[in-house]
Write an enzyme that holds these catalytic residues in place. Structure first.
Site, PDB file in Angstrom:
ATOM      1  N   ASP A   1       0.851  -1.192   0.000  1.00 28.81           N
ATOM      2  CA  ASP A   1       0.000   0.000   0.000  1.00 28.81           C
ATOM      3  C   ASP A   1       0.895   1.253   0.000  1.00 28.81           C
ATOM      4  O   ASP A   1       1.810   1.368   0.827  1.00 28.81           O
ATOM      5  CB  ASP A   1      -0.852  -0.062   1.283  1.00 28.81           C
ATOM      6  CG  ASP A   1      -1.968   0.950   1.312  1.00 28.81           C
ATOM      7  OD1 ASP A   1      -2.417   1.372   0.234  1.00 28.81           O
ATOM      8  OD2 ASP A   1      -2.413   1.292   2.426  1.00 28.81           O
TER       9      ASP A   1
ATOM     10  N   ASP B   1       2.848   4.984  -5.457  1.00 31.32           N
ATOM     11  CA  ASP B   1       2.134   6.236  -5.196  1.00 31.32           C
ATOM     12  C   ASP B   1       3.042   7.406  -5.540  1.00 31.32           C
ATOM     13  O   ASP B   1       3.802   7.902  -4.709  1.00 31.32           O
ATOM     14  CB  ASP B   1       1.695   6.296  -3.725  1.00 31.32           C
ATOM     15  CG  ASP B   1       0.893   7.567  -3.452  1.00 31.32           C
ATOM     16  OD1 ASP B   1       0.785   8.408  -4.369  1.00 31.32           O
ATOM     17  OD2 ASP B   1       0.395   7.716  -2.326  1.00 31.32           O
TER      18      ASP B   1
ATOM     19  N   HIS C   1      -7.727  10.127   3.752  1.00 30.75           N
ATOM     20  CA  HIS C   1      -7.286   9.145   4.750  1.00 30.75           C
ATOM     21  C   HIS C   1      -7.650   9.590   6.163  1.00 30.75           C
ATOM     22  O   HIS C   1      -7.784  10.788   6.426  1.00 30.75           O
ATOM     23  CB  HIS C   1      -5.761   8.955   4.664  1.00 30.75           C
ATOM     24  CG  HIS C   1      -5.330   8.240   3.421  1.00 30.75           C
ATOM     25  ND1 HIS C   1      -4.821   8.900   2.325  1.00 30.75           N
ATOM     26  CD2 HIS C   1      -5.337   6.925   3.100  1.00 30.75           C
ATOM     27  CE1 HIS C   1      -4.526   8.019   1.378  1.00 30.75           C
ATOM     28  NE2 HIS C   1      -4.827   6.811   1.815  1.00 30.75           N
TER      29      HIS C   1
ATOM     30  N   GLY D   1      -8.740   5.948   1.276  1.00 30.30           N
ATOM     31  CA  GLY D   1      -9.383   6.818   2.259  1.00 30.30           C
ATOM     32  C   GLY D   1     -10.884   6.615   2.289  1.00 30.30           C
ATOM     33  O   GLY D   1     -11.646   7.568   2.406  1.00 30.30           O
TER      34      GLY D   1
ATOM     35  N   SER E   1     -12.773   4.652   4.390  1.00 31.90           N
ATOM     36  CA  SER E   1     -13.424   4.108   5.596  1.00 31.90           C
ATOM     37  C   SER E   1     -14.755   4.798   5.838  1.00 31.90           C
ATOM     38  O   SER E   1     -14.923   5.998   5.568  1.00 31.90           O
ATOM     39  CB  SER E   1     -12.515   4.263   6.818  1.00 31.90           C
ATOM     40  OG  SER E   1     -11.653   3.153   6.939  1.00 31.90           O
TER      41      SER E   1
ATOM     42  N   SER F   1      -8.748   2.715   8.678  1.00 34.96           N
ATOM     43  CA  SER F   1      -9.238   3.393   9.887  1.00 34.96           C
ATOM     44  C   SER F   1     -10.394   2.648  10.561  1.00 34.96           C
ATOM     45  O   SER F   1     -10.441   2.560  11.796  1.00 34.96           O
ATOM     46  CB  SER F   1      -9.679   4.817   9.553  1.00 34.96           C
ATOM     47  OG  SER F   1      -8.584   5.552   9.067  1.00 34.96           O
TER      48      SER F   1
HETATM   49  P1  13P Z   1      -8.849   4.983   5.567  1.00 39.41           P
HETATM   50  O1  13P Z   1      -8.002   5.848   6.432  1.00 39.41           O
HETATM   51  O2  13P Z   1     -10.080   5.689   5.101  1.00 39.41           O
HETATM   52  O3  13P Z   1      -9.191   3.679   6.213  1.00 39.41           O
HETATM   53  O4  13P Z   1      -8.025   4.667   4.219  1.00 39.41           O
HETATM   54  C1  13P Z   1      -7.103   3.609   4.174  1.00 39.41           C
HETATM   55  C2  13P Z   1      -6.295   3.618   2.932  1.00 39.41           C
HETATM   56  O5  13P Z   1      -6.556   4.315   1.967  1.00 39.41           O
HETATM   57  C3  13P Z   1      -5.136   2.741   2.893  1.00 39.41           C
HETATM   58  O6  13P Z   1      -4.399   2.883   1.722  1.00 39.41           O
HETATM   59  O1  G3H Z   2      -3.188   4.852   3.603  1.00 38.18           O
HETATM   60  C1  G3H Z   2      -2.535   4.712   4.639  1.00 38.18           C
HETATM   61  C2  G3H Z   2      -2.826   3.565   5.551  1.00 38.18           C
HETATM   62  O2  G3H Z   2      -3.871   3.906   6.426  1.00 38.18           O
HETATM   63  C3  G3H Z   2      -1.597   3.083   6.254  1.00 38.18           C
HETATM   64  O3  G3H Z   2      -1.183   3.908   7.285  1.00 38.18           O
HETATM   65  O4  G3H Z   2       1.323   4.111   7.166  1.00 38.18           O
HETATM   66  O5  G3H Z   2       0.110   4.361   9.337  1.00 38.18           O
HETATM   67  O6  G3H Z   2       0.308   2.126   8.261  1.00 38.18           O
HETATM   68  P1  G3H Z   2       0.233   3.621   8.053  1.00 38.18           P
HETATM   69 ZN    ZN Z   3      -4.483   4.918   0.990  1.00 41.39          ZN
END
Ligand code: 13P
Ligand code: G3H
Ligand code: ZN
Length: 315
Positions: free
Chosen positions: A87, A109, A184, A217, A219, A262
């Site tokens: 990710d 990204d 996010h 993002g 959630s 999230s």
């Molecule tokens: P949320 O913060 O909305 O859960 O998004 C997660 C995300 O985009 C991870 O790549």
């Molecule tokens: O998009 C980001 C994810 O929520 C991951 O977050 O880098 O804190 O694991 P993190």
């Molecule tokens: Zn993300």
């Protein structure tokens, strides 16, 4: 070790089926044994494909060997339709590292770079990944939250539909994360009536009908879980996410992957807070972490059925 040896699959066939049958695949972030178990158990019990998402910081937290040891220990089969996905890969090297470890899908990204630099880097990652039959997600446009200090193109922060075709034909990436008003974290909205930019999404879907689209993002920030956190000593009063109905609508416009981190963080935290406050003498981490795992499992089952609509999709 190649991902096939872990029983993992890339996203190619999964996204083609999701596009054809109008559902999305949940990309749930994990960072320990409990979150990994919760996501995999939810997918199994729902007969659903799933994407296990690992951020660079989560990879650092678990460590390469422990992470891949846990994946090996789950004895995944190709028929389970499980993807291990990097990710927000921030560089060519980071994506290459994940592929060498055994990831079956990576995100590069480069959305903070200029359009041309984004094309250059995404294309370079796609060339390497495709040699290993690994699929690649890239991003165009800028999300709010963690990315919002960056200014984007003439189209503002949103993905410009005019850019998409050129981007895809020049990079050869397999899926595209689009910016249509998600962000996010837990504080996405001040007003529950705010809407995603479905005009932009449908324009992209109409122009590129075979392109799998991704929402980051995304959630939902379940309000019952936020209330639970607040009632057991937490402080997340104004947390608000994307309404489930809007997420489902996005699925009808070619969104095949919905990223959720999230919501599961909130589910886990609410359960741990409740357990520790209700049982002040508890000091066995297995008991409260186990409650956290159960809560993440329940959230994933709920979202697989009611947002992704990917339940009962495995042959
Ligand atoms: P949320 O913060 O909305 O859960 O998004 C997660 C995300 O985009 C991870 O790549
Ligand atoms: O998009 C980001 C994810 O929520 C991951 O977050 O880098 O804190 O694991 P993190
Ligand atoms: Zn993300």
């Amino acid at each position: 070790m190649p991902y096939q040896k872990y029983g993992l699959v890339n996203t190619r066939k999964l996204f083609a089926d999701a596009l054809a049958r109008h559902y999305a695949i949940g990309a749930f972030n994990f960072y320990n044994m409990e979150t990994l178990n919760a996501i995999l158990n939810a997918a199994t019990d729902c007969n659903s494909p799933v994407i296990l998402a690992v951020s660079e910081s989560a990879l650092k937290y678990m460590g390469d060997d422990l992470l891949m040891g846990m994946i090996a220990g789950k004895k995944i089969k190709q028929s389970d339709a499980i993807v291990l996905h990097l990710d927000h890969g921030s560089s060519y090297e980071s994506c290459m590292h994940a592929i060498k470890l055994g990831f079956s899908s990576v995100m590069i990204d480069a959305s903070k770079l200029s359009f041309d630099e984004n094309i250059k880097l995404s294309a370079r990652v796609a060339r390497y990944a495709h040699k290993h039959n690994v699929t690649v997600e890239a991003e165009l446009g800028v999300l709010g939250g963690v990315e919002d200090e960056i200014t984007s193109s003439k189209f503002g922060f949103y993905t410009n539909p005019d850019d998409v075709e050129k981007f895809i034909s020049n990079t050869n990436v397999d899926s595209l994360a689009v910016a249509i008003g998600t962000s996010h974290g837990a504080y996405k909205r001040n007003n529950p009536n705010e809407k995603l930019r479905f005009d932009i999404l449908s324009e992209i879907a109409n122009r590129m009908p075979k392109l799998p689209l991704v929402l980051h993002g995304a959630s939902n920030i379940p309000q019952n879980l936020v209330r639970k956190i607040n009632s057991y000593g937490g402080k997340m009063e104004k947390a608000m996410g994307i309404p489930a109905a809007q997420l489902r609508r996005s699925v009808s416009m070619n969104v095949c992957k919905i990223n959720v981190d999230s919501d599961n963080r909130i589910a886990f935290t609410a359960a741990v807070r409740e357990t520790l406050l209700k049982k002040p003498s508890e000091f066995n981490p297995r008991n409260y972490l186990g409650m956290g795992q159960d809560a993440v499992y329940k959230n994933c089952v709920n979202e697989i059925k009611n947002i992704m609509q990917s339940d009962n999709k495995l042959k």
